[in-house]
Design a protein around this motif. Sequence first.
Motif, PDB file in Angstrom:
ATOM      1  N   UNK A  67       0.855  -1.178   0.000  1.00 55.23           N
ATOM      2  CA  UNK A  67       0.000   0.000   0.000  1.00 55.23           C
ATOM      3  C   UNK A  67       0.899   1.239   0.000  1.00 55.23           C
ATOM      4  N   UNK A  68       0.797   2.051  -1.040  1.00 57.19           N
ATOM      5  CA  UNK A  68       1.659   3.237  -1.156  1.00 57.19           C
ATOM      6  C   UNK A  68       1.373   4.237  -0.036  1.00 57.19           C
ATOM      7  N   UNK A  69       2.446   4.759   0.553  1.00 53.99           N
ATOM      8  CA  UNK A  69       2.324   5.778   1.597  1.00 53.99           C
ATOM      9  C   UNK A  69       3.347   6.882   1.345  1.00 53.99           C
ATOM     10  N   UNK A  70       3.074   8.037   1.939  1.00 53.46           N
ATOM     11  CA  UNK A  70       4.064   9.101   1.978  1.00 53.46           C
ATOM     12  C   UNK A  70       5.189   8.671   2.915  1.00 53.46           C
ATOM     13  N   UNK A  71       6.426   8.977   2.554  1.00 52.09           N
ATOM     14  CA  UNK A  71       7.571   8.575   3.385  1.00 52.09           C
ATOM     15  C   UNK A  71       7.423   9.146   4.793  1.00 52.09           C
ATOM     16  N   UNK A  72       7.341   8.273   5.803  1.00 58.35           N
ATOM     17  CA  UNK A  72       7.244   8.769   7.172  1.00 58.35           C
ATOM     18  C   UNK A  72       8.550   9.470   7.587  1.00 58.35           C
ATOM     19  N   UNK A  73       8.472  10.524   8.381  1.00 57.38           N
ATOM     20  CA  UNK A  73       9.680  11.233   8.820  1.00 57.38           C
ATOM     21  C   UNK A  73      10.625  10.315   9.592  1.00 57.38           C
ATOM     22  N   UNK A  74      11.918  10.479   9.343  1.00 60.33           N
ATOM     23  CA  UNK A  74      12.963   9.773  10.093  1.00 60.33           C
ATOM     24  C   UNK A  74      12.826   8.253  10.035  1.00 60.33           C
ATOM     25  N   UNK A  75      12.292   7.737   8.926  1.00 58.76           N
ATOM     26  CA  UNK A  75      12.087   6.285   8.816  1.00 58.76           C
ATOM     27  C   UNK A  75      13.169   5.584   8.015  1.00 58.76           C
ATOM     28  N   UNK A  76      14.109   6.342   7.454  1.00 58.29           N
ATOM     29  CA  UNK A  76      15.160   5.723   6.659  1.00 58.29           C
ATOM     30  C   UNK A  76      14.588   4.932   5.496  1.00 58.29           C
ATOM     31  N   UNK A  77      15.063   3.695   5.353  1.00 58.11           N
ATOM     32  CA  UNK A  77      14.607   2.849   4.245  1.00 58.11           C
ATOM     33  C   UNK A  77      13.611   1.785   4.694  1.00 58.11           C
ATOM     34  N   UNK A  78      13.100   1.890   5.926  1.00 62.17           N
ATOM     35  CA  UNK A  78      12.215   0.844   6.442  1.00 62.17           C
ATOM     36  C   UNK A  78      10.990   0.630   5.565  1.00 62.17           C
ATOM     37  N   UNK A  79      10.422   1.699   5.044  1.00 63.35           N
ATOM     38  CA  UNK A  79       9.195   1.605   4.268  1.00 63.35           C
ATOM     39  C   UNK A  79       9.453   1.508   2.763  1.00 63.35           C
ATOM     40  N   UNK A  80      10.718   1.521   2.354  1.00 59.32           N
ATOM     41  CA  UNK A  80      11.056   1.546   0.922  1.00 59.32           C
ATOM     42  C   UNK A  80      11.154   0.115   0.409  1.00 59.32           C
ATOM     43  N   UNK A  81      10.297  -0.247  -0.549  1.00 61.08           N
ATOM     44  CA  UNK A  81      10.214  -1.639  -0.963  1.00 61.08           C
ATOM     45  C   UNK A  81      11.009  -1.911  -2.241  1.00 61.08           C
ATOM     46  N   UNK A  82      11.036  -3.177  -2.632  1.00 60.63           N
ATOM     47  CA  UNK A  82      11.806  -3.586  -3.805  1.00 60.63           C
ATOM     48  C   UNK A  82      11.229  -3.029  -5.100  1.00 60.63           C
ATOM     49  N   UNK A  83       9.993  -2.544  -5.065  1.00 61.59           N
ATOM     50  CA  UNK A  83       9.394  -1.904  -6.241  1.00 61.59           C
ATOM     51  C   UNK A  83       9.741  -0.421  -6.333  1.00 61.59           C
ATOM     52  N   UNK A  84      10.529   0.030  -5.352  1.00 62.44           N
ATOM     53  CA  UNK A  84      11.073   1.385  -5.327  1.00 62.44           C
ATOM     54  C   UNK A  84      10.019   2.455  -5.034  1.00 62.44           C
ATOM     55  N   UNK A  85       9.149   2.171  -4.076  1.00 63.04           N
ATOM     56  CA  UNK A  85       8.306   3.209  -3.503  1.00 63.04           C
ATOM     57  C   UNK A  85       8.071   2.874  -2.035  1.00 63.04           C
ATOM     58  N   UNK A  86       7.546   3.822  -1.283  1.00 62.65           N
ATOM     59  CA  UNK A  86       7.315   3.643   0.143  1.00 62.65           C
ATOM     60  C   UNK A  86       5.954   2.983   0.359  1.00 62.65           C
ATOM     61  N   UNK A  87       5.921   2.028   1.289  1.00 62.31           N
ATOM     62  CA  UNK A  87       4.684   1.276   1.461  1.00 62.31           C
ATOM     63  C   UNK A  87       4.609   0.624   2.830  1.00 62.31           C
ATOM     64  N   UNK A  88       3.387   0.271   3.201  1.00 58.80           N
ATOM     65  CA  UNK A  88       3.144  -0.708   4.245  1.00 58.80           C
ATOM     66  C   UNK A  88       2.489  -1.902   3.563  1.00 58.80           C
ATOM     67  N   UNK A  89       2.534  -3.055   4.220  1.00 62.48           N
ATOM     68  CA  UNK A  89       2.089  -4.292   3.577  1.00 62.48           C
ATOM     69  C   UNK A  89       0.768  -4.769   4.175  1.00 62.48           C
ATOM     70  N   UNK A  90      -0.159  -5.080   3.290  1.00 59.08           N
ATOM     71  CA  UNK A  90      -1.389  -5.783   3.648  1.00 59.08           C
ATOM     72  C   UNK A  90      -1.182  -7.246   3.254  1.00 59.08           C
ATOM     73  N   UNK A  91      -0.984  -8.097   4.244  1.00 56.27           N
ATOM     74  CA  UNK A  91      -0.860  -9.538   4.000  1.00 56.27           C
ATOM     75  C   UNK A  91      -2.230 -10.153   4.218  1.00 56.27           C
TER      76      UNK A  91
END
Length: 275
Positions: A59-83
């Motif tokens: 699920x695409x999200x705006x990059x959270x502040x101070x999150x580094x690369x935690x939310x950056x996925x292999x598809x090259x955008x920021x996301x959280x995961x719905x499993x």
Amino acid sequence: MGTSTIAGVVRATCSAIWMRLKASVLPHPTRQQWLDIAQGFLERAQFPNCIGALDGKHIRVKKPPNSGSQYYNYKQFFSVVLLALADTNYRFIIVDIGSYGSTADARIFRASRMGRWLQSNQLDVPQPANLPGSTGPPAPYVVVGDEGFALSSQLMRPFPRRGLDAKRRTFNYRLSRARRFVECAFGILTHKWRVFLSPIQLAPQNVNVVIKACVVLHNYVRTYEATPDEDAQVESLPSGSDTIQLGRSGLAGLRVRELYADYFLSPIGSFPSHQ
């Protein structure tokens, strides 16, 4: 109205939707419900003893502040995961929401309550049963996933694509027929709830409550308002893959996968569509 006030309204509304609908449209399945789900996969995908199709959606999200690369996925955008585990009516059975986009599906599944419940037999899944028409050893009830998940006796993934013989091609084909239901469920979710078409401009904790609300609303619509015309328009979504090392549970999974593969190639387990 200020931004913080709007965020509070969104969070409160979505939380209320989740709390109000979860028990009725996303309950913990009973043993009979698992059997009904398995019957759906037998009839619609010709995959017996299957209790769900598993996949993760970024699920695409705006990059959270101070999150580094935690939310950056292999598809090259920021996301959280719905499993999600889905049935053949494109409804979600169990979901895990909010893992970092950088985390592989298999790792999310292992750490999720869904994964722990399945591995420890806490989901009231039926005992292994003979495949239809077979007098061979009973086969466990399984979920199906793509190459991004680790093989186990409870989770079937495809054979590696290189050097496939007829038996393995048939198994992979049958598994893909079953797995497409979760991909279609994600497609319906995105089409219906258009907040998912662009990055969600909220803090991660608020993103999670929005996803929860959309999941139960999706199940409500699928249960009470779905139409065949809508289903005919759904297109599958692509899934990513990761290389997973087999452990001891994977070795047990190899034996279960071979049992299914042998059955699918046998006269009693084959069907004309894969010829």
